[in-house]
Design an enzyme around this catalytic site. Structure first.
Site, mmCIF file in Angstrom:
data_model
loop_
_atom_site.group_PDB
_atom_site.id
_atom_site.type_symbol
_atom_site.label_atom_id
_atom_site.label_comp_id
_atom_site.label_asym_id
_atom_site.label_seq_id
_atom_site.Cartn_x
_atom_site.Cartn_y
_atom_site.Cartn_z
ATOM 1 N N GLU A 121 -43.377 55.688 -2.953
ATOM 2 C CA GLU A 121 -44.627 55.760 -3.219
ATOM 3 C C GLU A 121 -45.288 54.375 -2.735
ATOM 4 O O GLU A 121 -46.392 54.267 -2.233
ATOM 5 C CB GLU A 121 -44.965 55.939 -4.558
ATOM 6 C CG GLU A 121 -46.513 56.092 -5.157
ATOM 7 C CD GLU A 121 -47.145 57.259 -4.320
ATOM 8 O OE1 GLU A 121 -46.716 57.890 -3.651
ATOM 9 O OE2 GLU A 121 -48.374 57.385 -4.432
ATOM 10 N N ASP A 122 -44.590 53.200 -3.194
ATOM 11 C CA ASP A 122 -45.090 52.030 -3.326
ATOM 12 C C ASP A 122 -44.632 51.029 -2.054
ATOM 13 O O ASP A 122 -45.189 50.131 -1.824
ATOM 14 C CB ASP A 122 -44.800 51.112 -4.488
ATOM 15 C CG ASP A 122 -45.550 52.007 -5.844
ATOM 16 O OD1 ASP A 122 -46.250 52.662 -5.456
ATOM 17 O OD2 ASP A 122 -45.265 51.490 -6.936
#
Ligand code: MN
Length: 761
Positions: free
Chosen positions: A111-112
């Site tokens: 996600e990051d």
């Protein structure tokens, strides 16, 4: 015992949570930034419980995640990588497998950072890739607007978890670390995160049996959501614990010493209750806490189930028992797999002492729930398969997910009911899958009235998840409830009014019972009058009684019968009002003292189903009927009723010695007979006196025999008659005399049992 105890890295929040499980209050610390764990620290922690760990895999994941997060920082100013590392560390406290630890290290990378599922699959394998992707999906769900999507999000959360429960374990650890570091998050988001924790994650942890996790999440959320309340509870907790500090040690020492003297080696631990659970209790019961037992519980960890029961025996023989607090979750585990014996005694210093007695294995499950079904023991199959076989909590989860995935409109579902895991509600299902939302602590009676007033009024029994259960059973999330009804029951027992939790159920019960009680007294009165006429060989007719109403100063024949039923008027007075020359049979009987034996034999001879005998269904259906206080009566017993003015009938087995007290009052004796329904077996109270040889495990054998033969133990009290024997008085519930006699025979077959007798009222 505290799994999260890692002092150097603790934030203030963690310090408080740990204080809750240690006897001495922990001094308040200023928030400190976590000192980051090193690569070798993590590997050491894993190796400590898993010597076969793949160190290379752990090291590669550590480096991969550290590089991926690079210069990112958290709100606290720490390097972002400290977060996945702490999450992994929390999971090492739960002794989880390599794949879980590695997935925790990687959980925010897709996600990051630049990382992709394909790359993680290639580097760490598909199993880990799938776990990380599951967590990524969950994180994306959190970012979607709350109101509109909450139901769908929760549904997806549950689906992801049910796929591989390790996703849930990592998610909970992730949330726990975020809650521990909540103080660094902007105030606007804090509240939302804390609410979500209390609404979803803490209850979910609880449902999975992970008490430590649930409690710490609750306390951290409580502290954020209601700081003044939290401060008040903590202050009083500290003051009480401080005042009782010596006593706590003394109780631990005394308990351990007494057990040792009796040959049981046990670990005794005093445990402070948690601020949030105390607060909930204070709010619900609007009481404060003053007793040590309000804030402290003691846990006795023994080596075997037999020793657990033996410990119970020793404790009950040493100190007076507080009635109604004995619960045997060993023979009947809770739905989240929790097993333990609970009891409360008046212990040293005249303090009420709450005790939980269990084995090491049970203790592990009580603390760590599904996570305690360790993935390292030599089990066949994947973790999901192992859990599906061994864990009721997990089975519940799968069941709930199935039901939820079939429901067509999740948004609407949430709007009406809030979800599944919200802390103030339980969600149950009818056999056809209709969802019934009830407040927490609601029982089957509430459920029945929520379905329909008629269902409530005619409920006579129920099945919860396919098993017969008492109507007063508290419901759990996901329970499927089938209410058994009987047309013969026109109104609910009045006692339900105090058992029901919802206002809807209470109002309906009040309405239905007000008329029903009067009708039942009238019905009873009518039978008493008709019986008198039958004995006197006079024909009874309603019209004749109508004509006598003025003489009886009553408006209707129903009023007359109700008065007779309540013993406000004698049946003979009714007869005399109808036939002025009627000769009173009862009076002559009362003058001539009828010997007890004659009364008894006359009643015994009475055919069981003479029309004059009043049918008895059970304590719930026959107001105003109750059972003999010492020993009860069960179907199969020959029974007799004793009328007490204004109270109703008490049912005694014909052999009860207590009946002797009524031998001077033959007019109070009534013929009764059983009228039980096969469709809805009901339990009835009985009492046994068991003389046991004093030897290890003997009490356990007795309790096990009763449990194995489907007897419900309500209470056990013990007294030691000699060094060789212990006498147990056991109150239990059985279906009928055959069932009771079967249990008695099984008990007699045990070598440790010297004598078994039924106590007859
Ligand atoms: Mn995270």
């Amino acid at each position: 015992m505290a799994i999260w105890r890692r002092t150097p890295q603790q934030t203030q929040a963690t310090a408080d949570a740990v204080a809750a499980v240690s006897v001495a209050p922990v001094a308040a610390k200023k928030p400190v930034r976590a000192k980051m764990m090193r690569q070798y620290d993590l590997v050491d922690r894993v190796r400590a419980y898993n010597p076969k760990t793949d160190e290379d895999l752990l090291n590669r994941a550590y480096v991969y995640a550290m590089k991926a997060h690079g210069e990112q920082t958290r709100a606290s100013g720490d390097p972002y990588f400290s977060h996945p590392l702490e999450v992994a560390a929390i999971l090492t406290d739960l002794k989880l497998d390599d794949a879980t630890i590695v997935a925790a290290l990687l959980h925010d990378t897709i996600e990051d950072t630049e990382a992709t599922r394909a790359e993680i699959d290639k580097t760490f394998g598909r199993e880990i890739g799938a776990l990380v992707e599951g967590l990524t999906k969950l994180k994306r769900l959190e970012l979607v607007s709350r109101e509109a999507k909450q139901a769908e999000n929760l549904r997806k959360l549950l689906l992801a978890i049910a796929d591989d429960v390790r996703v849930l374990l990592i998610k909970l650890a992730d949330r726990l670390h975020n809650m521990r570091t909540l103080e660094f998050v902007p105030p606007a988001s804090r509240r939302r995160i804390a609410e979500e924790t209390l609404d979803i994650y803490a209850p979910l942890a609880g449902r999975m049996g992970m008490q430590e996790m649930r409690e710490e999440l609750e306390d951290l959320a409580f502290k954020e959501l209601d700081p003044p309340a939290y401060a008040v509870v903590m202050q009083r907790l500290d003051a009480l614990a401080d005042r009782n500090r010596n006593l706590i040690g003394e109780i631990e020492t005394q308990l351990a010493a007494i057990l040792k003297k009796n040959g049981v080696s046990a670990v005794v631990l005093g445990r402070r209750k948690r601020p949030f659970s105390i607060w909930v209790k204070m709010e619900r019961k609007s009481v404060g806490f003053e007793q040590l037992s309000d804030i402290f519980g003691f846990r006795i960890i023994v080596n075997s189930v037999a020793e657990a029961y033996r410990t119970l025996g020793i404790v009950h023989t040493t100190w007076p028992v507080v009635p109604g607090r004995f619960k045997d979750y060993i023979s009947t585990p809770k739905q989240n797999d929790y097993r333990s014996i609970h009891t409360t005694v008046i212990g040293p210093g005249n303090q009420r002492v709450e005790l939980q007695i269990r084995t090491e294995d049970m203790d592990q499950i009580a603390e760590y729930g599904i996570a305690a079904h360790a993935f390292y023991k030599d089990r066949v199959g994947s973790p999901t398969e192992v859990l599906q076989r061994e864990s009721n909590a997990f089975a519940w989860l799968r069941h709930t997910v199935e039901v939820l995935s079939e429901s067509a409109n999740p948004e609407e579902f949430l709007e009406h009911t809030k979800m599944e895991l919200f802390h103030d509600q339980v969600f149950c299902f009818t056999p056809k899958g209709k969802l019934i939302a009830l407040p927490r602590h609601a029982n089957v009676i509430d459920f029945a009235y929520a379905v329909h007033t008629d269902v409530g009024n005619s409920a006579v029994g129920c099945k919860i998840n396919g098993k017969f259960a008492p109507l007063a059973s508290e419901l759990d999330n996901g329970d499927e409830v089938e209410v058994l009804t009987s047309k013969a029951q026109s109104a609910p027992p009045i006692a339900w009014e105090s058992l029901a939790v919802t206002g809807k159920a209470r109002a309906a019960i009040r309405r239905a019972t007000r008329t029903a009680v009067r009708d039942q007294y009238a019905g009873l009165g009518r039978r008493i009058v008709e019986r008198l006429f039958m004995r006197a060989k006079i024909a009874y007719a309603d019209d004749k009684l109508k004509g006598a109403l003025p003489r009886l100063a009553r408006a209707s024949i129903e009023d007359v019968f109700a008065a007779v039923g309540r013993s406000e008027m004698k049946a003979s007075d009714v007869a005399r009002a109808m036939y002025p020359d009627y000769k009173e049979e009862a009076r002559s009987g009362a003058k001539k003292k009828v010997p007890f034996k004659r009364v008894r034999s006359k009643l015994t001879r009475a055919a069981a189903d003479t029309p004059a005998a009043i049918p008895i269904k059970g304590i719930n259906n026959d107001l105003p009927v109750k059972f003999a206080p010492n020993g009860g009566a069960v179907p199969g017993d020959r029974i007799v009723g004793i009328v007490t003015p204004k109270e109703g009938i008490t049912i005694y087995p014909i052999q009860s010695p207590a009946l002797k007290d009524f031998e001077d009052e033959p007019e109070r004796w009534i013929d009764v007979r059983w009228d039980t329904e096969e469709a809805a077996p009901r339990r009835f109270p009985a009492r046994l006196l068991v003389q046991n040889v004093n030897e290890p495990g003997s009490l356990a054998q007795v309790a096990t025999v009763i449990a194995e033969h489907d007897g419900n133990i309500d209470n056990i009290s013990m007294s030691r008659r000699s060094p060789d024997f212990t006498e147990l008085t056991i109150d239990l519930e059985v279906y009928d005399l055959k069932h009771l006699n079967g249990i008695i025979a099984q008990l007699r077959a045990k070598a440790v049992v010297a004598r078994v007798e039924r106590v007859n009222g």
